[in-house]
Design an enzyme around this catalytic site. Sequence first.
Site, PDB file in Angstrom:
ATOM      1  N   HIS A   1      63.760  80.597  15.549  1.00 17.94           N
ATOM      2  CA  HIS A   1      64.844  80.805  16.361  1.00 17.94           C
ATOM      3  C   HIS A   1      64.640  79.881  17.736  1.00 17.94           C
ATOM      4  O   HIS A   1      63.841  79.175  17.805  1.00 17.94           O
ATOM      5  CB  HIS A   1      64.627  82.531  16.926  1.00 17.94           C
ATOM      6  CG  HIS A   1      63.527  82.858  17.258  1.00 17.94           C
ATOM      7  ND1 HIS A   1      62.928  82.326  18.450  1.00 17.94           N
ATOM      8  CD2 HIS A   1      62.709  83.805  16.742  1.00 17.94           C
ATOM      9  CE1 HIS A   1      61.809  83.013  18.550  1.00 17.94           C
ATOM     10  NE2 HIS A   1      61.558  83.687  17.590  1.00 17.94           N
TER      11      HIS A   1
ATOM     12  N   HIS B   1      61.103  79.324  19.064  1.00 21.35           N
ATOM     13  CA  HIS B   1      60.421  78.519  18.113  1.00 21.35           C
ATOM     14  C   HIS B   1      60.910  76.850  18.653  1.00 21.35           C
ATOM     15  O   HIS B   1      59.994  75.931  18.654  1.00 21.35           O
ATOM     16  CB  HIS B   1      60.421  78.592  16.849  1.00 21.35           C
ATOM     17  CG  HIS B   1      59.898  79.984  16.326  1.00 21.35           C
ATOM     18  ND1 HIS B   1      60.700  81.016  15.789  1.00 21.35           N
ATOM     19  CD2 HIS B   1      58.395  80.580  16.372  1.00 21.35           C
ATOM     20  CE1 HIS B   1      60.072  81.955  15.476  1.00 21.35           C
ATOM     21  NE2 HIS B   1      59.046  81.948  15.635  1.00 21.35           N
TER      22      HIS B   1
HETATM   23  P1  AMP Z   1      55.762  83.657  15.462  1.00 20.73           P
HETATM   24  O1  AMP Z   1      56.577  82.912  14.546  1.00 20.73           O
HETATM   25  O2  AMP Z   1      56.143  85.073  16.038  1.00 20.73           O
HETATM   26  O3  AMP Z   1      54.407  84.024  15.043  1.00 20.73           O
HETATM   27  O4  AMP Z   1      55.653  82.910  16.862  1.00 20.73           O
HETATM   28  C1  AMP Z   1      55.205  81.486  16.795  1.00 20.73           C
HETATM   29  C2  AMP Z   1      55.034  80.815  18.067  1.00 20.73           C
HETATM   30  O5  AMP Z   1      56.618  80.844  18.716  1.00 20.73           O
HETATM   31  C3  AMP Z   1      54.049  81.697  19.087  1.00 20.73           C
HETATM   32  O6  AMP Z   1      53.480  80.673  19.921  1.00 20.73           O
HETATM   33  C4  AMP Z   1      54.980  82.360  19.803  1.00 20.73           C
HETATM   34  O7  AMP Z   1      54.415  82.760  21.076  1.00 20.73           O
HETATM   35  C5  AMP Z   1      56.341  81.476  19.827  1.00 20.73           C
HETATM   36  N1  AMP Z   1      57.311  82.224  20.259  1.00 20.73           N
HETATM   37  C6  AMP Z   1      58.103  83.406  19.373  1.00 20.73           C
HETATM   38  N2  AMP Z   1      59.141  83.671  20.224  1.00 20.73           N
HETATM   39  C7  AMP Z   1      59.191  83.038  21.480  1.00 20.73           C
HETATM   40  C8  AMP Z   1      60.172  82.999  22.470  1.00 20.73           C
HETATM   41  N3  AMP Z   1      61.099  84.240  22.663  1.00 20.73           N
HETATM   42  N4  AMP Z   1      59.795  82.424  23.326  1.00 20.73           N
HETATM   43  C9  AMP Z   1      59.014  81.220  23.246  1.00 20.73           C
HETATM   44  N5  AMP Z   1      58.130  81.126  22.199  1.00 20.73           N
HETATM   45  C10 AMP Z   1      58.158  82.067  21.359  1.00 20.73           C
END
Ligand code: AMP
Length: 280
Positions: free
Chosen positions: A34, A37
């Site tokens: 999203h 990311h």
């Molecule tokens: P995930 O796929 O949820 O494990 O997240 C992968 C990376 O994207 C991690 O470094 C998260 O902190 C970052 N991330 C996920 N959601 C957000 C968001 N809303 N804003 C900023 N970074 C995000």
Amino acid sequence: MTVFKTKKELQNFALAAKRSGKTIGLVPTMGFLHAGHMSLIDIARAKADIVIVSVFVNPTQFAPNEDFDSYPRDFERDAKMCEEHKVDVIFAPNREEMYDANASTYVNELMLSRPLCGASRPTFFRGVTTVVTKLFHLAQPDFAVFGEKDAQQLLVIKRMVRDLDFPIEIINGKLIRDEDGLAMSSRNRYLSADERKRALSIHRALLGAKAAILADPGKIDVALHNAKAVITAAEGRVDYVSALDTETLEEPTAKTKHLIVAAAAFFGTTRLIDNEMFDL
Ligand code: AMP
């Protein structure tokens, strides 16, 4: 854009790129991408010669009762978004490729991973630090970008990099929200329309606590109590709402300069996290 499914392909590519003097930026993700990311990918794109995005739902950071099997996945869509943001390489191994069946080595951070999510998910950070270590060895990045959405994870990774001398810079990406204030998350996909509306109470509660603490830093307990009440009133089940020193993730003291107010709450069966970080 190239997609690698095996560890050897990625590591050979990364080592060759390094030998030819290229810089590598890594963005680890669990996919179902999203705008949160993509903001991390854009930071990496602006800074590195080669941008590598990993898309891997990491089984070692899920407890047996958690949502590993149902975690949303859509590789075609992820690949399209990465291509649009000029990613060079996606690393998308399957579980068997990433972990040997008898893998028995883990990386454990023992301080910052204890409170907040570590208290309710005792093996979560061990899974995160282990998979991130593996990704660092495979992708050979000069820097990696992590989001402030998972603020505790960011702190744990920075501590691990410092303590274990990884030659890698860790860069923060700002927390990205939907227009209505909900922190973007792949797990938002699980929410019904009604749950999604009620989940806005998390950010409302955090903003209320932040304003109250800034107005009267001596009454943090009252501010947290009220924040929990905001989430409970929206029929959320609070896991935690805490205010900690951002440097140590311990209870704030008179010396605390930077505070994190963090929350985790269930709406239906979906566990959501959010935080506000600010200076006192
Ligand atoms: P995930 O796929 O949820 O494990 O997240 C992968 C990376 O994207 C991690 O470094 C998260 O902190 C970052 N991330 C996920 N959601 C957000 C968001 N809303 N804003 C900023 N970074 C995000």
